[in-house]
Design an enzyme around this catalytic site. Structure first.
Site, PDB file in Angstrom:
ATOM      1  N   GLU A  94       0.819  -1.204   0.000  1.00 20.75           N
ATOM      2  CA  GLU A  94       0.000   0.000   0.000  1.00 20.75           C
ATOM      3  C   GLU A  94       0.858   1.261   0.000  1.00 20.75           C
ATOM      4  O   GLU A  94       0.495   2.274  -0.617  1.00 20.75           O
ATOM      5  CB  GLU A  94      -0.938  -0.013   1.214  1.00 20.75           C
ATOM      6  CG  GLU A  94      -2.017  -1.079   1.169  1.00 20.75           C
ATOM      7  CD  GLU A  94      -1.526  -2.479   1.506  1.00 20.75           C
ATOM      8  OE1 GLU A  94      -2.274  -3.443   1.294  1.00 20.75           O
ATOM      9  OE2 GLU A  94      -0.371  -2.619   1.989  1.00 20.75           O
ATOM     10  N   GLU A 345      14.087  -2.423  -3.461  1.00 21.04           N
ATOM     11  CA  GLU A 345      14.860  -2.627  -4.684  1.00 21.04           C
ATOM     12  C   GLU A 345      14.241  -3.657  -5.623  1.00 21.04           C
ATOM     13  O   GLU A 345      14.839  -4.013  -6.636  1.00 21.04           O
ATOM     14  CB  GLU A 345      16.282  -3.063  -4.335  1.00 21.04           C
ATOM     15  CG  GLU A 345      17.087  -2.034  -3.561  1.00 21.04           C
ATOM     16  CD  GLU A 345      18.540  -2.447  -3.378  1.00 21.04           C
ATOM     17  OE1 GLU A 345      19.415  -1.698  -3.838  1.00 21.04           O
ATOM     18  OE2 GLU A 345      18.770  -3.530  -2.792  1.00 21.04           O
ATOM     19  N   ASN A 369       1.557  -7.413  -6.244  1.00 19.23           N
ATOM     20  CA  ASN A 369       1.536  -6.469  -7.357  1.00 19.23           C
ATOM     21  C   ASN A 369       2.120  -7.082  -8.638  1.00 19.23           C
ATOM     22  O   ASN A 369       3.316  -7.373  -8.713  1.00 19.23           O
ATOM     23  CB  ASN A 369       2.309  -5.211  -6.973  1.00 19.23           C
ATOM     24  CG  ASN A 369       2.075  -4.062  -7.933  1.00 19.23           C
ATOM     25  OD1 ASN A 369       1.787  -4.254  -9.109  1.00 19.23           O
ATOM     26  ND2 ASN A 369       2.180  -2.849  -7.433  1.00 19.23           N
ATOM     27  N   LEU A 371       1.897  -5.508 -11.605  1.00 19.32           N
ATOM     28  CA  LEU A 371       2.221  -4.452 -12.552  1.00 19.32           C
ATOM     29  C   LEU A 371       3.677  -4.014 -12.461  1.00 19.32           C
ATOM     30  O   LEU A 371       4.223  -3.488 -13.438  1.00 19.32           O
ATOM     31  CB  LEU A 371       1.312  -3.251 -12.326  1.00 19.32           C
ATOM     32  CG  LEU A 371      -0.162  -3.481 -12.664  1.00 19.32           C
ATOM     33  CD1 LEU A 371      -0.998  -2.301 -12.196  1.00 19.32           C
ATOM     34  CD2 LEU A 371      -0.358  -3.698 -14.156  1.00 19.32           C
TER      35      LEU A 371
END
EC number: 2.4.99.12
Length: 470
Positions: A94, A345, A369, A371
């Protein structure tokens, strides 16, 4: 919107030592709300001793949980500062999703004082890594009414931005009582979460109706928020901030340094955000793939820092030479596995791999995630458990930017096929890039949405000039 001075009347009524006229809302008592809030708060107080057990038990695995307990209960020694803009992001994912929004506002409005709250130490570390001293970080206190009152009255937020699905009733009611506008930003609500709120729906529904706006990621998220109790006019579909992700600065130099250190020309795959129940499967996948490509390097980034040492041990026990980011900095030519035991990283290391597996998807965690690897041009493979990213995974798969394995063997098939086929990788990279480009815009729409409730601009005095020779 300025801090509501009538809030002090509410605080006085709760014994917090402030005195001011009570607000009109406080005079119009909602007895139904009062009853469900009282039952909820009583239940929290009864189980509050378990919070200490939770902190101690987690502390044996992650030492940071032994620290900063005062923040967990909103016990602040310092005097309140000037009003702030408050953002709550539960953990690393988030915080990363909020980064484009925060970065843009930091540039546009350097006069705003920021407070960011998280629940996890990894979230805290990510806040520090992204923004350092420019932003104050504290842990969000437990949702006890006294703790929430102390938090709100100490930091005096003029605006609250709550990321995704953090629906704490006393937090939301407390903001309403103190005149703090709340926006649920990048809001998502899975079908599983909606079912989980079933018993608390009378309370959650009332709390939701206090917010200024629910800025939903998709029509499905908007529908579920309405089903949970939000009014139709409160909910707007603005898209997903994750599509506004930007590649890290200096990415080309990072990838070049990686290639030079690791031996160049080696095939590389990355297993990212993996969970405990997936680790044995990652080892088995790497063994299978190494049978086809003996020089194959695995970059391994566990989701939780407490697992860093464990995956190093698993990889070493499997017979591979293991390097780590903290110890060796870069993979050596003979390393079979390189553990990324740092935070912040991951996107850069995604760009160093030919293909990425995103974890939390072979176990019913809900995925992570998808994307980020696509944004740096790396094809993405995942398992079937994707309820936290249902809309994104659906769009990516339809666009040809994602391959979903039905199980660990299916993930292995997809990884092997992509490592074998540069053309397929190139097509997935192009599809992912086009999808991200087409769906950008949630950042601009969110900034437009909250603009009227941002605090009034305060002119920052220039630093005094230094006399020559001083």
């Amino acid at each position: 919107m300025a801090w509501d001075s009538t809030a002090a009347g509410t605080a006085a009524a709760r014994g917090l030592g402030y005195a001011a006229p009570m607000s009109d809302h406080a005079k119009r008592k909602d007895w139904g709300e009062a009853a469900v809030r009282a039952l909820y708060s009583l239940a929290l107080y009864l189980i509050s001793p378990l919070t200490l057990y939770h902190l101690v038990s987690r502390g044996f695995r992650v030492r940071e949980y032994f620290r900063r307990w005062d923040e967990r209960y909103a016990a602040y020694g310092a005097q309140p500062g000037r009003p702030c803009l408050w953002l709550h992001a539960v953990s690393v994912g988030e915080v990363n999703a909020a980064a484009p929004l925060v970065d843009t506002l930091l540039k546009r409005r350097p006069d705003i004082r920021w407070v960011v709250t998280t629940i996890t130490p990894t979230g805290s570390e990510r806040v520090r890594a992204l923004w350092g001293a420019r932003i104050e970080h504290v842990y969000l206190p437990y949702d006890l009414p006294g703790s929430m009152d102390r938090f709100l009255l100490h930091f005096r937020p003029s605006l609250a931005l709550i990321m995704e699905t953090e629906l704490w009733p006393n937090m939301l009611f407390g903001c309403r009582d103190l005149g703090v506008p709340v926006y649920i930003v990048n809001a998502r609500l899975s079908a599983r979460s909606l079912r989980g709120y079933r018993l608390l729906r009378p309370l959650i529904g009332r709390a939701l109706r206090t917010v200024a706006c629910v800025a939903a990621q998709s029509e499905e998220d908007a529908r579920r928020y309405r089903a949970l109790g939000a009014r139709g006019e409160q909910v707007r579909v603005l898209g997903n901030l994750k599509y506004d992700v930007a590649a890290p600065e200096g990415l080309d130099a990072f990838v070049a340094q990686f290639a030079a250190a690791s031996g160049g020309g080696r095939p590389v795959w990355i297993a990212a955000s993996t969970h405990e129940g997936e680790e044995a499967e990652v080892v088995a996948l790497h063994r299978r793939l190494r049978a086809r490509w003996p020089g194959l390097l695995l970059l391994w980034a566990p989701r939780h820092p407490e697992r860093f040492a464990r995956v190093q041990a698993l990889a070493a026990a499997a017979g591979w030479q293991v390097g780590t980011r903290q110890r060796e900095r870069w993979p050596r030519p003979d390393d079979g596995v390189f553990v990324i035991d740092t935070l912040g990283e991951l996107m850069a290391f995604y760009a160093c791999a030919q293909v990425a597996f995103v974890g939390g998807s072979l176990q019913p965690v809900g995925g992570h995630n998808l994307l980020e690897p696509a944004a740096v041009g790396t094809p993405v493979v995942t398992g079937p458990h994707l309820h936290n990213f249902a809309e994104i995974s659906r769009r990516m798969e339809a666009a040809g930017a994602l391959r979903i394995g039905a199980d660990a063997a299916g993930v292995g098939d997809a990884l092997q096929a992509l490592l074998d086929d540069p053309g397929a990788r190139r097509q997935m990279t192009e599809a992912g890039g086009a999808l991200i480009h087409h769906n950008r815009g949630a950042l601009r729409r969110t900034l437009d949405l909250i603009a009227t409730d941002l605090p009034a601009a305060v002119e920052i005095a220039p630093a005094p000039a230094t006399a020559p020779g001083a």
